[in-house]
Design an enzyme around this catalytic site. Sequence first.
Site, PDB file in Angstrom:
ATOM      1  N   CYS A 169       0.843  -1.197   0.000  1.00  0.00           N
ATOM      2  CA  CYS A 169       0.000   0.000   0.000  1.00  0.00           C
ATOM      3  C   CYS A 169       0.884   1.254   0.000  1.00  0.00           C
ATOM      4  O   CYS A 169       1.521   1.549  -0.990  1.00  0.00           O
ATOM      5  CB  CYS A 169      -0.966  -0.039   1.188  1.00  0.00           C
ATOM      6  SG  CYS A 169      -2.344   1.137   1.038  1.00  0.00           S
ATOM      7  N   HIS A 225      -3.440  -5.725   1.032  1.00  0.00           N
ATOM      8  CA  HIS A 225      -2.733  -5.959   2.289  1.00  0.00           C
ATOM      9  C   HIS A 225      -2.643  -7.437   2.653  1.00  0.00           C
ATOM     10  O   HIS A 225      -3.501  -7.951   3.373  1.00  0.00           O
ATOM     11  CB  HIS A 225      -3.443  -5.208   3.416  1.00  0.00           C
ATOM     12  CG  HIS A 225      -3.261  -3.732   3.376  1.00  0.00           C
ATOM     13  ND1 HIS A 225      -2.291  -3.080   4.114  1.00  0.00           N
ATOM     14  CD2 HIS A 225      -3.920  -2.772   2.689  1.00  0.00           C
ATOM     15  CE1 HIS A 225      -2.366  -1.779   3.880  1.00  0.00           C
ATOM     16  NE2 HIS A 225      -3.351  -1.567   3.020  1.00  0.00           N
ATOM     17  N   GLU A 274      -0.710  -8.707   4.803  1.00  0.00           N
ATOM     18  CA  GLU A 274      -0.473  -8.833   6.244  1.00  0.00           C
ATOM     19  C   GLU A 274      -1.770  -8.848   7.054  1.00  0.00           C
ATOM     20  O   GLU A 274      -1.771  -9.203   8.240  1.00  0.00           O
ATOM     21  CB  GLU A 274       0.462  -7.710   6.737  1.00  0.00           C
ATOM     22  CG  GLU A 274      -0.187  -6.369   6.990  1.00  0.00           C
ATOM     23  CD  GLU A 274      -0.473  -5.556   5.734  1.00  0.00           C
ATOM     24  OE1 GLU A 274      -0.700  -4.341   5.864  1.00  0.00           O
ATOM     25  OE2 GLU A 274      -0.471  -6.125   4.624  1.00  0.00           O
TER      26      GLU A 274
END
Length: 226
Positions: free
Chosen positions: A86, A195, A197
């Site tokens: 991002c 994302h 994560e």
Amino acid sequence: MTRIGVITFPGSLDDQDAARAVRYAGAEPVALWHDDADLHGVAAVSVPGGFSYGDYLRAGAIARFAPVMGLVVAAAERGLPVLGICNGFQILCEAGLLPGALLRNAGRHFVCRDQRLRVENNGTAWTNQYWAGAEFVVPVKSMDGRYVADRSTVDELEQQGRVVFRYAGGNPNGSKNDIAGICSPNGRVVGLMPHPEHAIDELTGPSADGIGMFGSVLDALAPAAG
């Protein structure tokens, strides 16, 4: 244990999530501060999401000049694996490690939703645990997520297989060619807007498929460790 650095800039939001993903993958996260004068011997670096320096001027434009990024750029040129997520993707583009830029979403709205991605290149340091053509779901949350580049650059990325991820099931931001992530010519530097994560545990994310990116870099580093 393999040490992976996670950078924190003023305005970073997802640095702790990235560190958690590194830990889930079986590595040791090492906190790197934007003003650090060295990389503390890490074997790879994650540049996380957020709004570094408030996204003033342009997303990632100020973070690109942070002292730690000068070290990251130099190390990446020597082969250090780097992942930009991002805002991290925006920073890598501003720093010249990846081509193109991330601009305001086509709809001019902040987009926050679960997004299906297709793996186009599983030969990078961060995607070797996926099958080419595999699809999985991770969150996307950004205002400036529209990937743009001149036609010759986009053509070069496509011809060289450097489009790593593509949006599937709808383009959330108007990115050219549905591009969600790209890589450097050697496949060691990867940037993407969604994302991974936030998708490492089915209890807390739409899937656990994002952990494969962090596991992949450990596999890529294993020969050097051996």
